[in-house]
Design a protein around this motif. Structure first.
Motif, PDB file in Angstrom:
ATOM      1  N   LEU A 152       7.554  -4.033  -1.007  1.00 41.55           N
ATOM      2  CA  LEU A 152       8.382  -5.150  -1.468  1.00 41.55           C
ATOM      3  C   LEU A 152       9.588  -4.222  -1.284  1.00 41.55           C
ATOM      4  CD1 LEU A 152       6.379  -6.528  -4.596  1.00 41.55           C
ATOM      5  CD2 LEU A 152       6.863  -7.959  -2.821  1.00 41.55           C
ATOM      6  N   LYS A 153       9.882  -3.429  -2.262  1.00 40.80           N
ATOM      7  CA  LYS A 153      11.205  -1.985  -2.275  1.00 40.80           C
ATOM      8  C   LYS A 153      11.412  -2.560  -1.054  1.00 40.80           C
ATOM      9  CE  LYS A 153      12.631   1.986  -2.755  1.00 40.80           C
ATOM     10  NZ  LYS A 153      12.270   3.737  -3.723  1.00 40.80           N
ATOM     11  N   HIS A 154      10.713  -1.912   0.284  1.00 37.58           N
ATOM     12  CA  HIS A 154      11.311  -1.795   1.882  1.00 37.58           C
ATOM     13  C   HIS A 154      11.455  -3.283   2.625  1.00 37.58           C
ATOM     14  CE1 HIS A 154      11.153   2.389   2.222  1.00 37.58           C
ATOM     15  NE2 HIS A 154      10.250   2.628   1.450  1.00 37.58           N
ATOM     16  N   ASN A 155      11.334  -4.275   1.432  1.00 37.54           N
ATOM     17  CA  ASN A 155      11.134  -5.777   2.367  1.00 37.54           C
ATOM     18  C   ASN A 155      11.989  -7.006   1.951  1.00 37.54           C
ATOM     19  OD1 ASN A 155       9.751  -5.411   5.068  1.00 37.54           O
ATOM     20  ND2 ASN A 155       8.483  -4.750   4.171  1.00 37.54           N
ATOM     21  N   LEU A 156      12.040  -6.937  -0.114  1.00 37.48           N
ATOM     22  CA  LEU A 156      12.370  -7.635  -0.653  1.00 37.48           C
ATOM     23  C   LEU A 156      14.070  -8.518  -0.235  1.00 37.48           C
ATOM     24  CD1 LEU A 156      10.970  -7.444  -3.968  1.00 37.48           C
ATOM     25  CD2 LEU A 156      10.558  -9.450  -2.165  1.00 37.48           C
TER      26      LEU A 156
ATOM     27  N   ASP B 176       8.403   1.742  11.102  1.00 38.12           N
ATOM     28  CA  ASP B 176       8.411   0.978  12.083  1.00 38.12           C
ATOM     29  C   ASP B 176       9.317   0.077  12.614  1.00 38.12           C
ATOM     30  OD1 ASP B 176       7.731  -0.114  14.908  1.00 38.12           O
ATOM     31  OD2 ASP B 176       5.189  -0.233  13.792  1.00 38.12           O
ATOM     32  N   PRO B 177      10.014  -0.380  13.544  1.00 42.24           N
ATOM     33  CA  PRO B 177      11.127  -1.339  13.150  1.00 42.24           C
ATOM     34  C   PRO B 177       9.718  -2.831  14.320  1.00 42.24           C
ATOM     35  CG  PRO B 177      11.248  -0.133  15.109  1.00 42.24           C
ATOM     36  CD  PRO B 177      10.016   0.514  14.212  1.00 42.24           C
ATOM     37  N   GLU B 178       8.885  -2.433  14.248  1.00 44.47           N
ATOM     38  CA  GLU B 178       8.350  -4.123  14.926  1.00 44.47           C
ATOM     39  C   GLU B 178       7.871  -4.726  14.418  1.00 44.47           C
ATOM     40  OE1 GLU B 178       4.231  -4.773  17.979  1.00 44.47           O
ATOM     41  OE2 GLU B 178       4.610  -2.609  16.757  1.00 44.47           O
TER      42      GLU B 178
END
Length: 533
Positions: A353-357, A331-333
């Motif tokens: 964390l994998k998707h955002n770090l 979800d890009p929001e």
């Protein structure tokens, strides 16, 4: 009438004490060791089947986590706690059992491929369910007969929902003594829960000293700081990832976020979504709501009396299934994701964390203590990259920490708690702290309050009727086996030992001069620069 100290003696976890009085064998807590384990613990001096009662201060796993093992080994007595502590144990011990079984299954798959023997879990779900069937819940501040000659009373410790200091009144023959077990003493002025309630008198006290060597940073305006972090992250188009302990800290975050949303403090992002991605945290939040009348502080109760649930708000999304959890990251929001574990060592948080770090627009906000040698501590210490699920992830997200928030009293809070006893206790025993902290806090009690204080090691035994130590104990270090390693593995083990030594050096450097701290920092950074090239 004797007390024997078993666990959390010169250590922070694995709480357990053994009391023998009026012909009964009683344990106070039976917790699991978590993190680094430095000292060997003495065994409980009687078989599990011979234990009559367990008095449980609260539900945290380092105080309750071995109760299913006790059941497995033959315990069929009674477990006494507050109602809220029982309700939390009902989900936390089941969760712990699930983890034990899952890890055993995973290790056995590897063992079968290598031809090794089977790995047996510490305990199973059946053991957890069996232990839960032995609970006897109590109300706060109600004195009740445990058995002939022994009465108990649970006093709110303000540390966790349902946490308690336990008063034990003992009359054996012609001798009467009162022993107070502090449990974990809560911090002052925290959201949701009441401050710790003070006890006025006791002959003997066993008290924790987790933060007995430090003063918490001045209490931050959490709402203001959290709002600024959310605003900045969302304006950059990123997500705010909050690794959080499922029980306690997650509910505090929801309390803050409800206020932020109610007052429309974050501008330009509508009713932004907040995901709680932890089935355990979701169950715990339900339990918090059910126990609000007995545990919440006046501010939270005022909201409830107005018909406002302090833990629920528009935009709150609770994710249970794995599929729902995975969908969050597609979800890009801009959103807030609260997930466990709090130190990033396991659980769904590692996926987030994998998707955002690697995203420069995202923020990871730590809201609790990060122990040595955990992924959370590595990120706070400035790691440039981390390994998650076999993949090297660059750390480009902002790494922040919410200062001042703690469920444990600091040195001032501990001193205030023990100072309320009048007259002074005959003896104060200090535990549940790192080894140096136990010793230094015991000395603090002697020098500042003129208390007879001691920090026992595991195995020390004390006669309460005569006020004499009947068995002195000495520390037995756990021997870490690194033999039969390959040369590379042995070298890496030495490197890990050096890391522990460096971490210890940093932990004890808080009292050094600014000049010395700056020089030490420059030397560490120089070394890192050299080896990162």
């Amino acid at each position: 009438m004797k007390i024997k100290f078993i666990g959390a003696a010169h250590e922070v976890t694995g709480s357990c004490s053994y009391l023998n009085a009026c012909g009964k064998n009683i344990l106070i807590d039976y917790g699991m060791e978590q993190g680094v384990d430095y000292y060997e613990n003495e065994k409980v001096p009687v078989a599990a089947s011979e234990i009559d009662y367990v008095l449980l201060t609260h539900a945290h796993i380092d105080h309750s986590g071995l109760l299913p093992l006790l059941f497995k080994e033959g315990f069929r007595g009674e477990i006494h706690s507050t109602q809220a502590a029982y309700s939390l144990c009902d989900i936390m011990l089941r969760d712990s059992a699930h983890i034990q079984e899952f890890e055993a299954e995973w290790k056995n798959r590897k063992a079968r491929r290598s031809g090794s023997g089977d790995f047996v879990p510490i305990y199973t779900m059946d053991d957890a369910v069996g232990a839960l069937g032995l609970f006897h819940p109590h109300k706060y501040e109600t004195k009740e007969i445990l058995c002939p000659g022994i009465e108990t009373r649970f006093i709110d410790a303000g540390h966790l929902l349902g946490s308690a200091s336990i008063e034990v009144f003992i009359k054996e023959d012609t001798v009467s003594k009162k022993f107070v077990f502090s449990g974990d003493i809560g911090n002052l002025n925290q959201p949701l829960l009441r401050d710790p309630q003070y006890i006025k008198e006791a002959d003997y006290v066993l008290m924790e000293c987790t933060y007995g060597d430090r003063i918490h940073k001045e209490v931050t305006n959490y709402i203001e700081v959290l709002t600024d972090i959310i605003q900045d992250t969302f304006d950059r188009g990123g997500n705010l990832i909050i690794p959080s302990f499922a029980v306690g800290r997650t509910q505090e975050m929801l309390y803050f976020l409800r206020k932020i949303k109610a007052d429309n403090l974050v501008k330009g992002h509508g009713s932004f979504p907040v995901y709680v991605d932890s089935p355990l945290a979701i169950e715990a939040t339900t339990i918090f709501n059910k126990n609000s009348n007995s545990c919440f502080d006046p501010q939270a109760l005022e909201l409830i009396n107005k018909g406002i649930n302090p833990l629920i708000f528009d935009g709150l999304k609770l994710t249970i299934s794995t599929e729902e959890s995975k969908a969050i990251n597609f979800d890009p929001e801009p959103k807030i994701i609260i997930s466990a574990s709090g130190m990033c060592e396991a659980g769904r948080i590692r996926h987030h964390l994998k998707h955002n770090l690697w995203r420069e627009d995202s923020t990871v906000l730590f809201v609790g203590y990060q122990a040595q040698n955990t992924l959370g501590r590595a990120l706070l210490n400035g790691a440039k990259s981390v390994r998650l699920f076999g993949e090297e992830i660059k750390v480009r997200a902002q790494i922040k920490e919410l200062p001042g928030i703690s469920a444990h009293a600091d040195q001032n809070g501990l001193i205030e708690w023990i100072s309320n006893f009048s007259p002074k206790p005959i003896k104060v025993f200090v535990n549940h702290g790192e080894s140096e902290v136990c010793d230094s806090f015991a000395e603090k009690l002697k020098s500042s309050l003129n208390l007879d204080a001691v920090a026992p090691f595991s195995g020390m035994e004390y006669d309460l009727a005569t006020n004499t130590c009947t068995h002195e104990s000495h520390p037995v270090l756990i021997q870490k086996k690194i033999d039969r390693l390959s040369p590379a593995a042995s070298a890496f083990a030495r490197l890990k030992t050096a890391l522990d030594r460096l971490a210890s050096l940093i932990d004890i450097s808080s009292g050094r001069t600014n000049k010395d701290l700056a020089r030490l920092t420059d030397q560490i950074n120089s070394m890192c620069d050299k080896w990162e090239k």
